[in-house]
Design a protein around this motif. Structure first.
Motif, PDB file in Angstrom:
ATOM      1  N   TYR A 277       1.195  -1.383   0.109  1.00  0.00           N
ATOM      2  CA  TYR A 277       0.088   0.084  -0.240  1.00  0.00           C
ATOM      3  C   TYR A 277       1.398   1.486  -0.069  1.00  0.00           C
ATOM      4  CZ  TYR A 277      -3.860   3.002   0.885  1.00  0.00           C
ATOM      5  OH  TYR A 277      -4.827   4.102   1.066  1.00  0.00           O
TER       6      TYR A 277
ATOM      7  N   PHE B  44      -5.011   0.670  -2.694  1.00  0.00           N
ATOM      8  CA  PHE B  44      -4.480   2.446  -3.043  1.00  0.00           C
ATOM      9  C   PHE B  44      -4.954   2.997  -3.925  1.00  0.00           C
ATOM     10  CE2 PHE B  44      -1.925   5.751  -4.029  1.00  0.00           C
ATOM     11  CZ  PHE B  44      -1.771   5.952  -2.902  1.00  0.00           C
ATOM     12  N   ALA B  45      -4.805   2.160  -4.644  1.00  0.00           N
ATOM     13  CA  ALA B  45      -5.909   2.939  -6.443  1.00  0.00           C
ATOM     14  C   ALA B  45      -6.944   2.784  -5.748  1.00  0.00           C
ATOM     15  CB  ALA B  45      -5.014   2.473  -7.205  1.00  0.00           C
TER      16      ALA B  45
ATOM     17  N   ASP C 127      -8.678   3.443  -3.233  1.00  0.00           N
ATOM     18  CA  ASP C 127      -8.825   4.468  -2.008  1.00  0.00           C
ATOM     19  C   ASP C 127      -8.868   5.700  -2.438  1.00  0.00           C
ATOM     20  OD1 ASP C 127      -8.829   2.266  -0.209  1.00  0.00           O
ATOM     21  OD2 ASP C 127      -7.514   2.690   0.428  1.00  0.00           O
ATOM     22  N   LYS C 128      -7.579   5.834  -2.863  1.00  0.00           N
ATOM     23  CA  LYS C 128      -7.417   7.284  -3.811  1.00  0.00           C
ATOM     24  C   LYS C 128      -8.510   7.609  -5.302  1.00  0.00           C
ATOM     25  CE  LYS C 128      -3.116   8.636  -1.933  1.00  0.00           C
ATOM     26  NZ  LYS C 128      -4.064  10.473  -2.132  1.00  0.00           N
ATOM     27  N   SER C 129      -8.825   6.830  -6.150  1.00  0.00           N
ATOM     28  CA  SER C 129      -9.813   6.512  -6.886  1.00  0.00           C
ATOM     29  C   SER C 129     -11.289   6.981  -5.975  1.00  0.00           C
ATOM     30  CB  SER C 129     -10.408   5.757  -7.749  1.00  0.00           C
ATOM     31  OG  SER C 129      -9.648   5.820  -8.666  1.00  0.00           O
TER      32      SER C 129
ATOM     33  N   ASP D 275     -11.099   9.070  -2.959  1.00  0.00           N
ATOM     34  CA  ASP D 275     -11.168  10.448  -3.047  1.00  0.00           C
ATOM     35  C   ASP D 275     -11.473  11.222  -4.069  1.00  0.00           C
ATOM     36  OD1 ASP D 275     -10.722   9.996  -0.240  1.00  0.00           O
ATOM     37  OD2 ASP D 275      -8.863  10.213  -0.801  1.00  0.00           O
ATOM     38  N   TYR D 276     -10.748  10.836  -5.394  1.00  0.00           N
ATOM     39  CA  TYR D 276     -10.992  12.320  -6.126  1.00  0.00           C
ATOM     40  C   TYR D 276     -12.554  11.880  -7.104  1.00  0.00           C
ATOM     41  CZ  TYR D 276      -9.540  13.767 -11.345  1.00  0.00           C
ATOM     42  OH  TYR D 276      -9.406  14.300 -11.945  1.00  0.00           O
TER      43      TYR D 276
ATOM     44  N   HIS E  88      -9.940   8.047 -12.969  1.00  0.00           N
ATOM     45  CA  HIS E  88      -8.720  10.143 -13.139  1.00  0.00           C
ATOM     46  C   HIS E  88      -8.165  10.715 -14.384  1.00  0.00           C
ATOM     47  CE1 HIS E  88      -7.858   8.205  -9.082  1.00  0.00           C
ATOM     48  NE2 HIS E  88      -7.188   9.522  -8.368  1.00  0.00           N
TER      49      HIS E  88
ATOM     50  N   TYR F 156       0.137  12.398  -9.660  1.00  0.00           N
ATOM     51  CA  TYR F 156      -0.560  11.627  -9.160  1.00  0.00           C
ATOM     52  C   TYR F 156      -0.504  10.300  -9.161  1.00  0.00           C
ATOM     53  CZ  TYR F 156      -4.278  14.996 -10.029  1.00  0.00           C
ATOM     54  OH  TYR F 156      -5.387  16.391  -9.321  1.00  0.00           O
TER      55      TYR F 156
ATOM     56  N   ILE G 184      -1.004   7.640  -9.970  1.00  0.00           N
ATOM     57  CA  ILE G 184      -1.459   5.644  -9.915  1.00  0.00           C
ATOM     58  C   ILE G 184      -0.848   5.239 -11.166  1.00  0.00           C
ATOM     59  CG2 ILE G 184      -4.261   5.251 -11.115  1.00  0.00           C
ATOM     60  CD1 ILE G 184      -4.647   6.036  -8.356  1.00  0.00           C
TER      61      ILE G 184
END
Length: 381
Positions: free
Chosen positions: A79, A257-258, A260-262, A264-265, A340, A349, A351
């Motif tokens: 992660y 991780f990818a 979770d970032k998505s 948020d985005y 994204h 970023y 990703i």
């Protein structure tokens, strides 16, 4: 199948690894990638938590955990940085081979330094002409008195190079063609005749060096042989079950991780006057990503328990878990990049880095095509 409700101890292990990843790996992962830094200090900090000797017996200097706990740790480390977590997986496998199959003298010589990461280890099986067909390897070791003389080369070796590993666990041919003619030798950095090719220019995994390892009349003491002559292929295959689980776990961590970032985005990014999270197509994509990730995770944990238990179908399940986890991880990272949009393609970023790091997992520790061969053979008897 196995019911996977984590114990209190497993949850603690998982949280310890997660906090290490968040505090020690994630803040620096982008710089390590961009500048191609091998983060030796961070790796040694990981070793202080036992992460360089996860499934080595406590009597031999390890922490004595099972393969489920190893998967939990590697997933959380990935992660923070999949590339660095993957190197730790390889180091653990090499260290375990010495600790598990070596003599007391060999363990005394190497495992303490490897478990503390005072020294780093690489695993050398693949050759340019024998990737998936590992039993066809050609690097040869001819015994002359109390030494073996090695000639040949190993390709795509993680950790290899002048600034890389100190210890190389090498599969060599000491006998006839086929699996029964393969033995396992330890070659130490500084051995005459050992050299390295140029650093490979790679799509990902930039936080670990990768190079060809060359042997030119390289003299290695017979006392550096792990197991008996002819045991090498058996040792390699036993190591690969665990290696496949760990690489699958790396994919799970990077994919989480990818995802979770998505999440948020899509809440922040507005199009047509509202967050793109409110569009059904976005919600469906995220739902599929989360579902597929959880399915792969549960299969990986089940396979890890089978490997720990030495179940008769452990190799089949390790192959199934590796195939599903690495295919799923790459697909989720790619879907995250799509969510994204153009920003996902930029190095500003994270990703694109995750996608680059995860893609190789479908190739190493046995390609996913070979995983299908293993599974099919087991199913068909």
């Amino acid at each position: 199948m196995v019911d996977f409700r984590l114990s209190e101890e497993q949850e603690l292990i998982k949280e310890t690894a997660r906090q290490f990843a968040l505090n020690t790996l994630l803040p620096f992962a982008a710089r390590w990638d961009e500048e191609k830094i091998f983060p030796t200090d961070a790796l040694r900090q990981a070793a202080e938590l036992g992460f360089a000797a996860i499934y080595i017996d406590e009597a031999h200097g390890g922490v004595g955990l099972g393969r489920v706990e190893a998967a939990l740790i590697i997933e959380q480390l990935a992660y923070g940085c999949p590339s660095t977590a993957a190197y730790l997986s390889i180091h653990n496998m090499a260290n375990w081979m010495i600790a598990h199959f070596g003599t007391e003298d060999q363990r005394a010589r190497w495992t303490d330094d490897l478990s503390s990461m005072k020294k780093f280890a690489s695993y050398c099986l693949t050759e340019a002409s024998s990737g998936s067909d590992a039993a066809a390897l050609k690097t040869r070791a001819v015994r002359q008195g109390d030494h073996y003389i090695l000639n040949g080369a190993k390709a795509f070796i993680s950790g290899a190079g002048d600034a890389g590993s100190d210890v190389y666990v090498v599969m060599v041919r000491t006998g006839d063609q086929g699996p029964g003619g393969i033995s396992c030798l330890i070659v130490e950095k500084g051995t005459k005749g050992l050299s390295f090719g140029a650093q490979e220019r790679k799509l990902g995994w930039h936080s670990q060096p990768t190079a060809t390892v060359n042997f030119d009349d390289c003299a290695v003491p017979v006392s550096n042989r792990i197991g008996a002559e002819g045991d090498g292929f058996k040792i390699a295959m036993q190591g690969l079950d665990g290696g496949r689980l760990n690489i699958g776990a790396c994919s799970l961590g990077g994919a989480q991780f990818a995802l979770d970032k998505s999440l948020d985005y899509v809440k922040e990014r507005h199009q047509f006057g509202r967050p793109i999270a409110e569009f059904q197509a976005t919600g469906f994509k995220l739902a599929d990503m989360a579902t597929d990730l959880e399915a792969a995770r549960l299969l990986l944990y089940a396979a890890a328990q089978k490997v720990t238990d030495k179940a008769h179908d452990a190799t089949q399940y390790a192959a199934m878990a590796k195939r599903l986890a690495t295919d799923t991880g790459t697909r989720i990272a790619n879907d995250a990049l799509q969510l994204h949009g153009g920003y996902g393609y930029l190095m500003d970023y994270p990703i694109e880095r995750i996608l680059r790091d995860l893609r190789v997992h479908q190739i190493l520790e046995g390609t996913n095509e070979i995983m299908r061969v293993i599974i099919a053979r087991k199913l068909l008897g």
